[in-house]
Design an enzyme around this catalytic site. Structure first.
Site, short mmCIF file in Angstrom:
data_model
loop_
_atom_site.label_atom_id
_atom_site.label_comp_id
_atom_site.label_asym_id
_atom_site.label_seq_id
_atom_site.Cartn_x
_atom_site.Cartn_y
_atom_site.Cartn_z
CG ASP A 1 -8.99 -3.26 -4.03
OD1 ASP A 1 -8.26 -2.65 -3.13
OD2 ASP A 1 -9.62 -4.37 -3.80
NE ARG B 1 -4.08 -1.86 2.19
CZ ARG B 1 -4.77 -1.99 3.26
NH1 ARG B 1 -4.95 -1.04 4.05
NH2 ARG B 1 -5.47 -3.12 3.54
CE1 TYR C 1 -13.07 -7.13 2.18
CE2 TYR C 1 -11.26 -8.31 1.29
CZ TYR C 1 -11.69 -7.30 2.20
OH TYR C 1 -10.88 -6.82 2.78
NE ARG D 1 -7.19 5.56 2.26
CZ ARG D 1 -8.18 5.01 3.14
NH1 ARG D 1 -9.19 5.63 3.29
NH2 ARG D 1 -7.86 3.85 3.49
NE ARG E 1 -9.90 7.60 -5.38
CZ ARG E 1 -10.45 7.35 -4.44
NH1 ARG E 1 -9.50 6.63 -3.61
NH2 ARG E 1 -11.72 7.37 -3.90
O1 CP3 Z 1 0.18 0.37 -3.20
C1 CP3 Z 1 -0.47 -0.80 -3.33
O2 CP3 Z 1 -0.06 -1.66 -2.53
C2 CP3 Z 1 -1.15 -0.98 -4.54
C3 CP3 Z 1 -2.35 -0.93 -4.54
C4 CP3 Z 1 -3.42 -1.82 -3.63
C5 CP3 Z 1 -4.77 -1.47 -3.33
N1 CP3 Z 1 -5.35 -2.60 -2.63
C6 CP3 Z 1 -5.27 0.00 -3.36
C7 CP3 Z 1 -6.21 0.51 -2.49
C8 CP3 Z 1 -3.23 -3.31 -3.25
C9 CP3 Z 1 -2.19 -4.02 -3.45
C10 CP3 Z 1 -4.53 -3.51 -2.60
C11 CP3 Z 1 -4.76 -4.93 -2.53
C12 CP3 Z 1 -5.94 -5.07 -1.39
N2 CP3 Z 1 -7.19 -4.69 -1.58
C13 CP3 Z 1 -5.82 -6.09 -0.44
C14 CP3 Z 1 -4.77 -6.96 -0.06
C15 CP3 Z 1 -3.65 -6.31 0.64
C16 CP3 Z 1 -3.82 -5.97 2.04
O3 CP3 Z 1 -3.89 -4.84 2.40
O4 CP3 Z 1 -3.81 -6.90 2.86
C17 CP3 Z 1 -7.05 -6.02 0.54
C18 CP3 Z 1 -7.51 -6.86 1.52
C19 CP3 Z 1 -7.92 -5.33 -0.37
C20 CP3 Z 1 -9.31 -4.95 -0.10
C21 CP3 Z 1 -9.27 -3.34 0.38
N3 CP3 Z 1 -9.46 -2.37 -0.55
C22 CP3 Z 1 -9.11 -2.73 1.52
C23 CP3 Z 1 -9.17 -3.65 3.05
C24 CP3 Z 1 -9.08 -1.40 1.47
C25 CP3 Z 1 -9.03 -0.17 2.46
C26 CP3 Z 1 -10.31 0.29 2.97
C27 CP3 Z 1 -10.12 1.86 3.59
O5 CP3 Z 1 -10.33 2.60 2.97
O6 CP3 Z 1 -9.42 1.68 4.66
C28 CP3 Z 1 -9.32 -1.25 0.21
C29 CP3 Z 1 -9.46 0.24 -0.58
C30 CP3 Z 1 -8.16 0.49 -1.32
N4 CP3 Z 1 -7.26 -0.26 -1.95
C31 CP3 Z 1 -7.59 1.70 -1.20
C32 CP3 Z 1 -6.36 1.82 -1.92
C33 CP3 Z 1 -5.46 2.72 -2.02
C34 CP3 Z 1 -8.02 2.91 -0.63
C35 CP3 Z 1 -9.11 3.55 -1.54
C36 CP3 Z 1 -9.39 5.11 -1.32
O7 CP3 Z 1 -8.38 5.77 -1.58
O8 CP3 Z 1 -10.33 5.57 -0.67
#
Ligand code: CP3
Length: 354
Positions: A83, A34, A159, A38, A47
C-alpha cells in the site's frame, strides 16, 4: 542483489516492458490496478485471518496475494501487494489502514515542527518487501512482469495532512498556499521516503515501477506545476539509472496530462475520462499510455464490456498512430471490490485475442 534479477535482455522481452519502451510486444499487455484484493474470494479468505498491514510486511503473504490475480486472470503483470502508506508505517508514522475507509493517520502533519519530526525511511525497515520481490521473481512465469510501486509525494502528503481520505483537500491546499516553505519541506521528506522505497524494490529486481499520484487530479495545472511537479520529477529522476519503465498515474488528471508527461515517466496512466488518443495529444509523443476502461462498466454486462474493451483498444491504436510508443491495457482506476472476477478474466482473454 538477488540472483533472480532478470537480465536486461530477458526483461525487454516481457510484453509489458516492450509496450512501455517502444518495442514490439509478443501480445497486447494487460493488467489491472487493484487486481489483488477484495474482488477475489481467495484474498478475502487470507484476510479473514491476517490484518492488512500485517499482510503487507509478511513476504510469504505478499507473494501469495500478489500471485492470486496472476494465476486467475493470466494478466501480463503482477503488481506487488502493498500500500502507498507502507513506507510511512515502516519509517515509524503511527497509522492504520481501515477497511472501507483507507489510511488513517493518528497524528496529522500540519506544522513545520510536525514535518521536522517526520522519521526517515531506513531501507532495512522494508526488507520484508525486498524479500517478497525475490520470492515473486522465482514464482512468476515467462512473460509475466513484476511492477513495484510507491505513492507520489502529493498523494502521501494529502493523507498525512488530512489525517485520512478527504473530499476537498482543504487542509492540504491551505498548507501548500499558506506556508510554501513547510509544504516544500514536507514534499522533500516524502520524496526521500518514496525514492528509498522504490530503490528497495528495484534493487530486489522489479521489472517496472508505477508512481501513484492518485489524488493529483484535485489540483489546478498551476498548483501542480508549482507545488508538486518538482518533487515528482526528482523521484522519477532518482530511479532513472535502473533503466526500468516508470509509469505515472493519477485519477481525474485530464487537465494535468501535459505536465505529467513532462516530469519524467516513460508511461502515462490515463483515467477513463479522456480517450487515449486525445490523451496523447496532451501528453505529447514519445511516451507509452496505460489505461483506461471505466472500472464501473465491469458491472454493465458482457455486451457493454466487450464493446468498451474494443473501443479502448481502438483508441490505443489511434494513440500509437498519434505518437505514443505503446499501449498497456488497464482500467482507468482500480478494480472495485464488488467486481465479478470472471468478468476480469474474460477482459484479459478478449484483450489477448484482438
Ligand atoms: O492490486 C494492487 O493494485 C496492489 C495493491 C495495492 C493496494 N493499495 C492494496 C490495498 C496498491 C497498488 C495500493 C495503492 C494505493 N493505496 C493507492 C494508489 C492506487 C489507487 O487506487 O489510486 C492509494 C490511494 C491507496 C490508499 C488506500 N489504501 C485506499 C484508498 C484503500 C481502499 C480503502 C477501502 O477499503 O476502500 C486502501 C486499502 C487497500 N489497499 C486495500 C487493498 C487490497 C483494501 C484493504 C482491505 O482488504 O480491507
Amino acid at each position: 542483489m538477488s540472483e533472480s534479477i532478470r537480465s536486461r535482455a530477458r526483461r525487454a522481452d516481457l510484453p509489458l516492458v516492450a509496450a512501455a519502451t517502444g518495442g514490439t510486444p509478443s501480445r497486447r499487455p494487460v493488467w489491472f490496478m487493484r487486481q489483488a484484493g477484495r474482488s477475489l474470494p481467495e484474498y478475502r479468505a487470507i484476510r479473514a485471518d491476517h490484518g492488512m498491514l500485517e499482510s503487507c510486511f509478511d513476504p510469504e503473504l505478499v507473494c501469495e496475494i500478489t500471485m492470486q490475480p496472476v494465476r486467475r486472470h493470466d494478466v501480463d503483470a503482477a503488481i506487488l501487494f502493498s500500500d502507498i502508506v507502507v513506507p510511512l508505517k515502516a519509517a515509524g508514522v503511527d497509522l492504520d489502514i481501515v477497511a472501507g475507509t483507507g489510511p488513517v493517520i493518528a497524528e496529522p502533519v500540519r506544522s513545520a515542527a510536525d514535518v521536522a519530526a517526520l522519521p526517515r525511511l531506513e531501507p532495512e525497515s522494508v526488507g520484508a518487501i525486498g524479500r517478497a520481490v525475490e520470492l515473486l521473481l522465482d514464482e512468476l512465469g515467462d512473460g509475466q512482469a513484476l511492477i513495484g510501486f510507491a505513492g507520489a509525494p502529493f498523494t502521501l502528503a494529502s493523507y498525512l495532512i488530512e489525517g485520512g481520505p478527504s473530499r476537498n483537500y482543504e487542509r492540504t491546499k491551505a498548507l501548500m498556499h499558506g506556508d510554501p516553505d513547510t509544504w516544500n519541506a514536507l514534499m522533500g521528506r516524502l520524496a526521500d521516503i518514496t525514492i528509498a522505497f522504490l530503490r528497495v524494490q528495484l534493487d530486489a529486481g522489479v521489472d517496472a515501477v508505477q508512481l501513484f499520484d492518485s489524488w493529483a487530479g484535485m489540483l489546478s495545472d498551476a498548483d501542480y506545476r508549482t507545488y508538486v511537479a518538482p518533487h515528482s520529477r526528482r523521484v522519477l529522476a532518482e530511479v532513472a539509472a535502473y533503466e526500468v519503465p516508470r509509469i505515472h498515474f493519477g485519477v481525474g488528471t485530464g487537465e494535468l496530462l501535459e505536465v505529467m508527461g513532462e516530469v519524467g515517466a516513460d508511461v502515462v496512466g490515463v483515467d477513463w475520462r479522456v480517450p487515449l488518443d486525445s490523451a496523447v495529444r496532451r501528453i505529447g509523443p514519445g511516451k507509452a499510455v496505460q489505461g483506461n476502461l471505466d472500472p464501473t462498466l465491469l458491472f454493465a454486462g458482457p455486451t457493454v464490456v466487450e464493446r468498451e474493451v474494443r473501443r479502448v483498444i481502438a483508441d490505443g491504436e489511434r494513440a500509437i498512430r498519434a505518437g505514443a510508443t505503446g499501449h498497456i491495457f488497464n482500467l482507468g482506476h482500480g478494480v472495485m471490490p464488488g467486481t465479478d472476477p470472471d468478468v476480469l478474466t474474460r477482459v484479459v482473454e478478449l484483450v489477448h485475442s484482438i
